[in-house]
Scaffold this motif. Structure first.
Motif, PDB file in Angstrom:
ATOM      1  N   LEU A  17     -18.968   7.453 -29.899  1.00 25.26           N
ATOM      2  CA  LEU A  17     -19.979   7.029 -30.868  1.00 25.26           C
ATOM      3  C   LEU A  17     -19.610   7.489 -32.278  1.00 25.26           C
ATOM      4  CD1 LEU A  17     -22.791   5.762 -31.452  1.00 25.26           C
ATOM      5  CD2 LEU A  17     -23.756   8.015 -30.992  1.00 25.26           C
ATOM      6  N   LEU A  18     -19.202   8.747 -32.416  1.00 20.88           N
ATOM      7  CA  LEU A  18     -18.832   9.268 -33.735  1.00 20.88           C
ATOM      8  C   LEU A  18     -17.589   8.575 -34.295  1.00 20.88           C
ATOM      9  CD1 LEU A  18     -19.543  13.056 -33.227  1.00 20.88           C
ATOM     10  CD2 LEU A  18     -20.831  11.445 -34.642  1.00 20.88           C
ATOM     11  N   LEU A  19     -16.612   8.282 -33.444  1.00 18.74           N
ATOM     12  CA  LEU A  19     -15.427   7.570 -33.917  1.00 18.74           C
ATOM     13  C   LEU A  19     -15.757   6.133 -34.312  1.00 18.74           C
ATOM     14  CD1 LEU A  19     -12.574   8.858 -31.595  1.00 18.74           C
ATOM     15  CD2 LEU A  19     -12.933   9.346 -34.009  1.00 18.74           C
ATOM     16  N   CYS A  20     -16.682   5.525 -33.599  1.00 18.78           N
ATOM     17  CA  CYS A  20     -17.132   4.176 -33.965  1.00 18.78           C
ATOM     18  C   CYS A  20     -17.784   4.205 -35.347  1.00 18.78           C
ATOM     19  CB  CYS A  20     -18.096   3.658 -32.908  1.00 18.78           C
ATOM     20  SG  CYS A  20     -18.568   1.938 -33.134  1.00 18.78           S
ATOM     21  N   TRP A  21     -18.625   5.208 -35.581  1.00 21.06           N
ATOM     22  CA  TRP A  21     -19.263   5.365 -36.891  1.00 21.06           C
ATOM     23  C   TRP A  21     -18.215   5.611 -37.972  1.00 21.06           C
ATOM     24  CZ3 TRP A  21     -19.333  10.130 -39.590  1.00 21.06           C
ATOM     25  CH2 TRP A  21     -20.054  10.095 -40.789  1.00 21.06           C
ATOM     26  N   SER A  22     -17.265   6.479 -37.669  1.00 20.47           N
ATOM     27  CA  SER A  22     -16.221   6.799 -38.632  1.00 20.47           C
ATOM     28  C   SER A  22     -15.370   5.579 -38.963  1.00 20.47           C
ATOM     29  CB  SER A  22     -15.344   7.916 -38.072  1.00 20.47           C
ATOM     30  OG  SER A  22     -14.295   8.213 -38.940  1.00 20.47           O
ATOM     31  N   ASP A  23     -15.045   4.778 -37.953  1.00 20.47           N
ATOM     32  CA  ASP A  23     -14.240   3.580 -38.171  1.00 20.47           C
ATOM     33  C   ASP A  23     -15.017   2.543 -38.980  1.00 20.47           C
ATOM     34  OD1 ASP A  23     -11.783   2.117 -37.798  1.00 20.47           O
ATOM     35  OD2 ASP A  23     -12.895   0.826 -36.418  1.00 20.47           O
ATOM     36  N   LYS A  24     -16.296   2.424 -38.719  1.00 27.13           N
ATOM     37  CA  LYS A  24     -17.120   1.488 -39.501  1.00 27.13           C
ATOM     38  C   LYS A  24     -17.156   1.924 -40.962  1.00 27.13           C
ATOM     39  CE  LYS A  24     -20.100  -1.747 -40.473  1.00 27.13           C
ATOM     40  NZ  LYS A  24     -19.892  -3.167 -40.278  1.00 27.13           N
ATOM     41  N   ARG A  25     -17.334   3.212 -41.183  1.00 26.52           N
ATOM     42  CA  ARG A  25     -17.342   3.742 -42.549  1.00 26.52           C
ATOM     43  C   ARG A  25     -16.000   3.497 -43.237  1.00 26.52           C
ATOM     44  NH1 ARG A  25     -18.437   9.807 -42.780  1.00 26.52           N
ATOM     45  NH2 ARG A  25     -16.199   9.849 -42.942  1.00 26.52           N
ATOM     46  N   ALA A  26     -14.907   3.697 -42.500  1.00 20.99           N
ATOM     47  CA  ALA A  26     -13.572   3.451 -43.056  1.00 20.99           C
ATOM     48  C   ALA A  26     -13.376   1.967 -43.373  1.00 20.99           C
ATOM     49  CB  ALA A  26     -12.498   3.932 -42.086  1.00 20.99           C
ATOM     50  N   ALA A  27     -13.911   1.107 -42.534  1.00 20.63           N
ATOM     51  CA  ALA A  27     -13.790  -0.338 -42.774  1.00 20.63           C
ATOM     52  C   ALA A  27     -14.526  -0.734 -44.047  1.00 20.63           C
ATOM     53  CB  ALA A  27     -14.335  -1.121 -41.579  1.00 20.63           C
ATOM     54  N   VAL A  28     -15.705  -0.197 -44.236  1.00 24.02           N
ATOM     55  CA  VAL A  28     -16.501  -0.506 -45.431  1.00 24.02           C
ATOM     56  C   VAL A  28     -15.821   0.034 -46.685  1.00 24.02           C
ATOM     57  CG1 VAL A  28     -18.690  -0.018 -46.598  1.00 24.02           C
ATOM     58  CG2 VAL A  28     -18.676  -0.645 -44.177  1.00 24.02           C
ATOM     59  N   ASN A  29     -15.233   1.223 -46.577  1.00 23.65           N
ATOM     60  CA  ASN A  29     -14.599   1.871 -47.732  1.00 23.65           C
ATOM     61  C   ASN A  29     -13.136   1.494 -47.918  1.00 23.65           C
ATOM     62  OD1 ASN A  29     -16.978   3.242 -48.346  1.00 23.65           O
ATOM     63  ND2 ASN A  29     -16.460   4.927 -46.986  1.00 23.65           N
ATOM     64  N   HIS A  30     -12.610   0.645 -47.045  1.00 23.37           N
ATOM     65  CA  HIS A  30     -11.207   0.207 -47.112  1.00 23.37           C
ATOM     66  C   HIS A  30     -10.241   1.390 -47.083  1.00 23.37           C
ATOM     67  CE1 HIS A  30     -12.666  -3.810 -47.872  1.00 23.37           C
ATOM     68  NE2 HIS A  30     -13.385  -3.349 -48.875  1.00 23.37           N
ATOM     69  N   THR A  31     -10.515   2.328 -46.169  1.00 25.02           N
ATOM     70  CA  THR A  31      -9.629   3.474 -45.988  1.00 25.02           C
ATOM     71  C   THR A  31      -8.992   3.392 -44.598  1.00 25.02           C
ATOM     72  OG1 THR A  31     -11.459   4.857 -45.216  1.00 25.02           O
ATOM     73  CG2 THR A  31     -10.937   4.943 -47.577  1.00 25.02           C
ATOM     74  N   ARG A  32      -8.234   4.410 -44.260  1.00 19.98           N
ATOM     75  CA  ARG A  32      -7.497   4.414 -42.995  1.00 19.98           C
ATOM     76  C   ARG A  32      -8.446   4.303 -41.802  1.00 19.98           C
ATOM     77  NH1 ARG A  32      -2.289   7.798 -41.485  1.00 19.98           N
ATOM     78  NH2 ARG A  32      -2.174   7.160 -39.322  1.00 19.98           N
ATOM     79  N   ARG A  33      -8.109   3.384 -40.884  1.00 19.37           N
ATOM     80  CA  ARG A  33      -8.980   3.064 -39.750  1.00 19.37           C
ATOM     81  C   ARG A  33      -8.560   3.798 -38.479  1.00 19.37           C
ATOM     82  NH1 ARG A  33     -11.107  -2.177 -40.152  1.00 19.37           N
ATOM     83  NH2 ARG A  33     -12.255  -1.561 -38.302  1.00 19.37           N
ATOM     84  N   ILE A  34      -9.478   3.850 -37.538  1.00 13.35           N
ATOM     85  CA  ILE A  34      -9.208   4.369 -36.203  1.00 13.35           C
ATOM     86  C   ILE A  34      -8.543   3.225 -35.419  1.00 13.35           C
ATOM     87  CG2 ILE A  34     -10.273   5.299 -34.105  1.00 13.35           C
ATOM     88  CD1 ILE A  34     -11.344   7.093 -36.172  1.00 13.35           C
ATOM     89  N   PRO A  35      -7.437   3.473 -34.742  1.00 18.28           N
ATOM     90  CA  PRO A  35      -6.798   2.379 -33.989  1.00 18.28           C
ATOM     91  C   PRO A  35      -7.716   1.801 -32.913  1.00 18.28           C
ATOM     92  CG  PRO A  35      -5.340   4.279 -34.155  1.00 18.28           C
ATOM     93  CD  PRO A  35      -6.681   4.712 -34.676  1.00 18.28           C
ATOM     94  N   GLU A  36      -7.725   0.474 -32.811  1.00  8.65           N
ATOM     95  CA  GLU A  36      -8.537  -0.184 -31.784  1.00  8.65           C
ATOM     96  C   GLU A  36      -8.138   0.280 -30.399  1.00  8.65           C
ATOM     97  OE1 GLU A  36      -8.421  -4.406 -32.193  1.00  8.65           O
ATOM     98  OE2 GLU A  36      -9.798  -4.390 -33.903  1.00  8.65           O
ATOM     99  N   ARG A  37      -6.860   0.554 -30.217  1.00 11.05           N
ATOM    100  CA  ARG A  37      -6.370   1.016 -28.918  1.00 11.05           C
ATOM    101  C   ARG A  37      -7.069   2.313 -28.509  1.00 11.05           C
ATOM    102  NH1 ARG A  37      -0.103   1.224 -28.403  1.00 11.05           N
ATOM    103  NH2 ARG A  37      -0.515  -0.988 -28.580  1.00 11.05           N
ATOM    104  N   LEU A  38      -7.275   3.229 -29.452  1.00  6.48           N
ATOM    105  CA  LEU A  38      -7.949   4.487 -29.147  1.00  6.48           C
ATOM    106  C   LEU A  38      -9.411   4.237 -28.788  1.00  6.48           C
ATOM    107  CD1 LEU A  38      -8.079   7.556 -28.957  1.00  6.48           C
ATOM    108  CD2 LEU A  38      -8.487   7.608 -31.431  1.00  6.48           C
ATOM    109  N   LEU A  39     -10.083   3.387 -29.550  1.00 10.09           N
ATOM    110  CA  LEU A  39     -11.479   3.076 -29.250  1.00 10.09           C
ATOM    111  C   LEU A  39     -11.614   2.456 -27.857  1.00 10.09           C
ATOM    112  CD1 LEU A  39     -12.656   1.637 -32.682  1.00 10.09           C
ATOM    113  CD2 LEU A  39     -13.183   3.881 -31.726  1.00 10.09           C
ATOM    114  N   MET A  40     -10.701   1.556 -27.508  1.00  6.38           N
ATOM    115  CA  MET A  40     -10.753   0.916 -26.197  1.00  6.38           C
ATOM    116  C   MET A  40     -10.408   1.910 -25.091  1.00  6.38           C
ATOM    117  SD  MET A  40     -11.679  -1.924 -24.889  1.00  6.38           S
ATOM    118  CE  MET A  40     -11.559  -3.189 -26.138  1.00  6.38           C
ATOM    119  N   LEU A  41      -9.449   2.794 -25.341  1.00  9.89           N
ATOM    120  CA  LEU A  41      -9.091   3.809 -24.354  1.00  9.89           C
ATOM    121  C   LEU A  41     -10.275   4.728 -24.060  1.00  9.89           C
ATOM    122  CD1 LEU A  41      -6.900   5.212 -22.633  1.00  9.89           C
ATOM    123  CD2 LEU A  41      -6.399   6.603 -24.634  1.00  9.89           C
ATOM    124  N   LEU A  42     -10.964   5.161 -25.102  1.00 12.08           N
ATOM    125  CA  LEU A  42     -12.141   6.004 -24.910  1.00 12.08           C
ATOM    126  C   LEU A  42     -13.249   5.261 -24.170  1.00 12.08           C
ATOM    127  CD1 LEU A  42     -12.224   7.811 -28.360  1.00 12.08           C
ATOM    128  CD2 LEU A  42     -11.761   8.851 -26.136  1.00 12.08           C
TER     129      LEU A  42
END
Length: 92
Positions: A17-42
């Motif tokens: 949940l926290l990584l999903c929030w962090s990735d959403k925040r990164a997407a909005v701010n156009h900064t480094r994202r969490i790899p989709e592979r990691l999100l799917m693995l979790l």
């Protein structure tokens, strides 16, 4: 369910949940994202409830068909597995 399983599920779902929030925040701010592979693995490793919650709360990955389909399917499969594993008698 034993305390180890409950603790594991709580931790992995909170992390997801926290990584999903962090990735959403990164997407909005156009900064480094969490790899989709990691999100799917979790998600597959037990964090499907956390990922689904993140998708609904943060409106993240809801357009991505891989997540939109896989996350609910994995959540149902994990739930069925837990029900069967912890209710059927074991020969030990």
């Amino acid at each position: 369910m034993d305390i180890f399983t409950i603790s594991f599920l709580i931790v992995i779902n909170l992390v997801t949940l926290l990584l999903c929030w962090s990735d959403k925040r990164a997407a909005v701010n156009h900064t480094r994202r969490i790899p989709e592979r990691l999100l799917m693995l979790l998600t597959i490793a037990g964090g499907s409830a956390g990922m689904l919650a993140g998708m609904l709360i943060f409106r993240h990955k809801t357009r991505d068909a891989r997540f939109r389909i896989t996350v609910p399917v994995v959540l149902v499969a994990e739930t069925i597995f837990c029900i069967l594993f912890y209710t059927l008698p074991h020969n030990a």
